[in-house]
Structures are given as structure tokens and as C-alpha cells.
Design an enzyme around this catalytic site. Structure first.
Site, mmCIF file in Angstrom:
data_model
loop_
_atom_site.group_PDB
_atom_site.id
_atom_site.type_symbol
_atom_site.label_atom_id
_atom_site.label_comp_id
_atom_site.label_asym_id
_atom_site.label_seq_id
_atom_site.Cartn_x
_atom_site.Cartn_y
_atom_site.Cartn_z
ATOM 1 N N ASP A 78 0.857 -1.138 -0.027
ATOM 2 C CA ASP A 78 -0.137 0.161 0.076
ATOM 3 C C ASP A 78 1.059 1.064 0.050
ATOM 4 O OD1 ASP A 78 -1.696 2.425 0.519
ATOM 5 O OD2 ASP A 78 -2.831 1.297 2.099
ATOM 6 N N ASN B 222 3.144 3.473 -10.496
ATOM 7 C CA ASN B 222 1.774 3.740 -11.209
ATOM 8 C C ASN B 222 0.609 3.796 -10.677
ATOM 9 O OD1 ASN B 222 -0.189 2.717 -13.476
ATOM 10 N ND2 ASN B 222 -0.499 1.052 -12.166
ATOM 11 N N TYR C 222 -7.799 15.853 -7.829
ATOM 12 C CA TYR C 222 -6.944 15.086 -8.558
ATOM 13 C C TYR C 222 -5.743 15.730 -9.227
ATOM 14 C CZ TYR C 222 -5.780 11.760 -12.085
ATOM 15 O OH TYR C 222 -4.946 10.580 -13.007
ATOM 16 N N LYS D 67 -1.740 15.638 -8.895
ATOM 17 C CA LYS D 67 -0.929 15.605 -9.993
ATOM 18 C C LYS D 67 0.133 16.515 -10.463
ATOM 19 C CE LYS D 67 -2.181 11.366 -11.114
ATOM 20 N NZ LYS D 67 -1.329 10.043 -11.052
ATOM 21 N N VAL E 28 -7.198 6.987 -20.437
ATOM 22 C CA VAL E 28 -6.983 5.785 -20.900
ATOM 23 C C VAL E 28 -7.819 4.588 -20.686
ATOM 24 C CG1 VAL E 28 -5.010 3.957 -20.619
ATOM 25 C CG2 VAL E 28 -4.450 6.457 -19.862
ATOM 26 N N THR F 75 -9.404 2.203 -19.009
ATOM 27 C CA THR F 75 -9.479 1.503 -17.759
ATOM 28 C C THR F 75 -10.666 1.802 -16.720
ATOM 29 O OG1 THR F 75 -8.330 3.422 -16.441
ATOM 30 C CG2 THR F 75 -6.814 1.943 -17.493
#
Length: 238
Positions: free
Chosen positions: A54, A77, A142, A146, A175, A177
Site C-alpha cells: 500500500d 503507477n 486530482y 498530479k 486511458v 481503464t
């Protein structure tokens, strides 16, 4: 450096981009792949070394660095997106994004920098985002996390240059996902992004712009803020 014969650790390796990194590393002949995830039972890839990790846990990060002392490439990642705005959003969710998306790669880098140095320098790949350069009214947490990871990437590239560690920042739009499965917009395949990042390790590139949207957003950084966000302000009636 060559991926073939290298020892690589991938965080968030159980799904999405992380799982694709694992597959592409195997195809390129990596000697060993540590596939890290909070629950190793979710790692489905064969021929890898599962590693319980984690990235918000300092204790687990220290244990991973001790257990994986042969790592030559670290791929940061693991990440989350909660869709939390900065002014009205839940502070706990904002902190959760920062802990995972910024402090996770930071603490992983701090723990593994000596490992990489001892093994010849190697490389670090940080999955950043084009949202490190752009934001929306509902995505501030977010984007902030980033943006911090972008500067983490630049700063550690400078700090680790003397030991020969190559640091790569990967920026992309959508992407294909689970994170963006509900969004109806152009998306790139995880395999395309993973391969671009691995190509950068081998070629010595410092930055990957994974799709047209990332290239477009970066091209607007020189604009004044009101011009950069003109369409959003227009939609808000501002």
C-alpha cells in the site's frame, strides 16, 4: 537502459495500466517483475513476484525496499481519482488523493533511490497526467495531486542525476481503464501508454506525452489563465 534482463517493480500492478506494464515487461524480457498491490490475491499475471504494498503505508514501503533490493526500475503507477473539488469537497478525500498520488510516489522514490543507486542508477517512471497542467471545477483534488507529482518528477530528476537514475514523467489524457469507464470520450489503450513509457526508459527520454490531448494541453501552458480556461468559464457563465 535495456528492459531486457532488468529487474522492475510496478505499483498498482493488479489492474489497468499497471497490469499492462507487467505484461509488456514480460514481453520485453525483463528478468524479474515485482507486481505490487494492496491485495496480492488480485494479481493474476503469471511469472511475476507478487509484493504486498500500500503506497500510503510507510511501513509497507520500507518492507518492500528491503525485500526487493535488486530493483533497477521503479514504476510508480498506483493512483486514485475521487472526483473531489477543492473548495466544497470532503477534505478527507482531498488528503486521500494527495497521500496516494503524490506522497506514494515520493515515499517510494525516497525508499528505492538508494536501491537504484546501488544497482547502477536505473530508472524511475512516474505516471502523472495531462491533468497536472489543467483542471476542472469538480476535479481539483486530482489535478492538484498530479501537479505536485509533476514537480516531484522534475525535482527528483535533478536530485538523482548524480547517481545516474533516469526519471521519466508520463502524461496522458484518458486511458481505457476502470477509472474512466463511464466517460464517453476518446481513450488510448493501456498497452499503448505502457509501451511508450518503456520506450522512454530505453531511449533516455525524460517525458512522455501519451496522446493528442496531453500534447494539446501542454501546448497551452504559455497562455494566460483566462485564455487557457476560456471554454470552462463560458460554460459557467462567468
Amino acid at each position: 537502459m535495456d528492459i531486457k534482463g532488468a529487474v522492475v517493480l510496478v505499483t498498482g500492478a493488479n489492474r489497468g495500466i499497471g497490469a499492462e506494464f507487467v505484461e509488456q515487461l514480460k514481453r520485453r524480457g525483463a528478468a524479474k517483475v515485482y507486481a505490487a498491490a494492496r491485495d496480492v490475491g488480485t494479481i493474476e499475471a503469471d511469472g511475476v513476484h507478487p509484493l504486498e504494498l500500500d503506497v500510503t503505508s510507510a511501513g509497507q514501503i520500507a518492507a518492500a525496499a528491503a525485500a526487493a533490493g535488486d530493483v533497477q526500475v521503479l514504476i510508480n503507477n498506483a493512483g486514485i481519482s475521487t472526483g473531489t473539488p477543492l473548495v466544497s469537497g470532503d477534505e478527507a478525500m482531498i488528503r486521500r488523493e494527495m497521500e496516494t498520488n503524490f506522497y506514494g510516489p515520493l515515499l517510494m522514490t525516497r525508499a528505492f533511490a538508494p536501491v537504484l543507486g546501488a544497482n547502477g542508477g536505473g530508472a524511475i517512471v512516474n505516471l502523472v497526467s495531462a491533468l497536472s497542467w489543467f483542471t476542472t471545477p469538480t476535479g481539483g483534488a486530482y489535478a492538484a495531486s498530479k501537479a505536485a507529482t509533476w514537480m516531484l518528477t522534475d525535482s527528483t530528476r535533478l536530485e538523482l542525476a548524480a547517481q545516474g537514475t533516469h526519471v521519466v514523467g508520463v502524461h496522458m489524457g484518458l486511458v481505457d481503464t476502470d477509472m474512466v469507464k463511464g466517460m464517453d470520450a476518446p481513450k488510448i489503450a493501456p498497452s499503448e501508454l505502457a509501451n511508450a513509457a518503456l520506450d522512454a526508459i530505453e531511449s533516455g527520454e525524460a517525458e512522455v506525452l501519451g496522446d493528442d490531448w496531453a500534447r494539446f494541453i501542454k501546448s497551452g501552458l504559455a497562455l494566460e489563465p483566462m485564455a487557457r480556461y476560456e471554454q470552462i468559464f463560458g460554460a459557467l457563465g462567468a
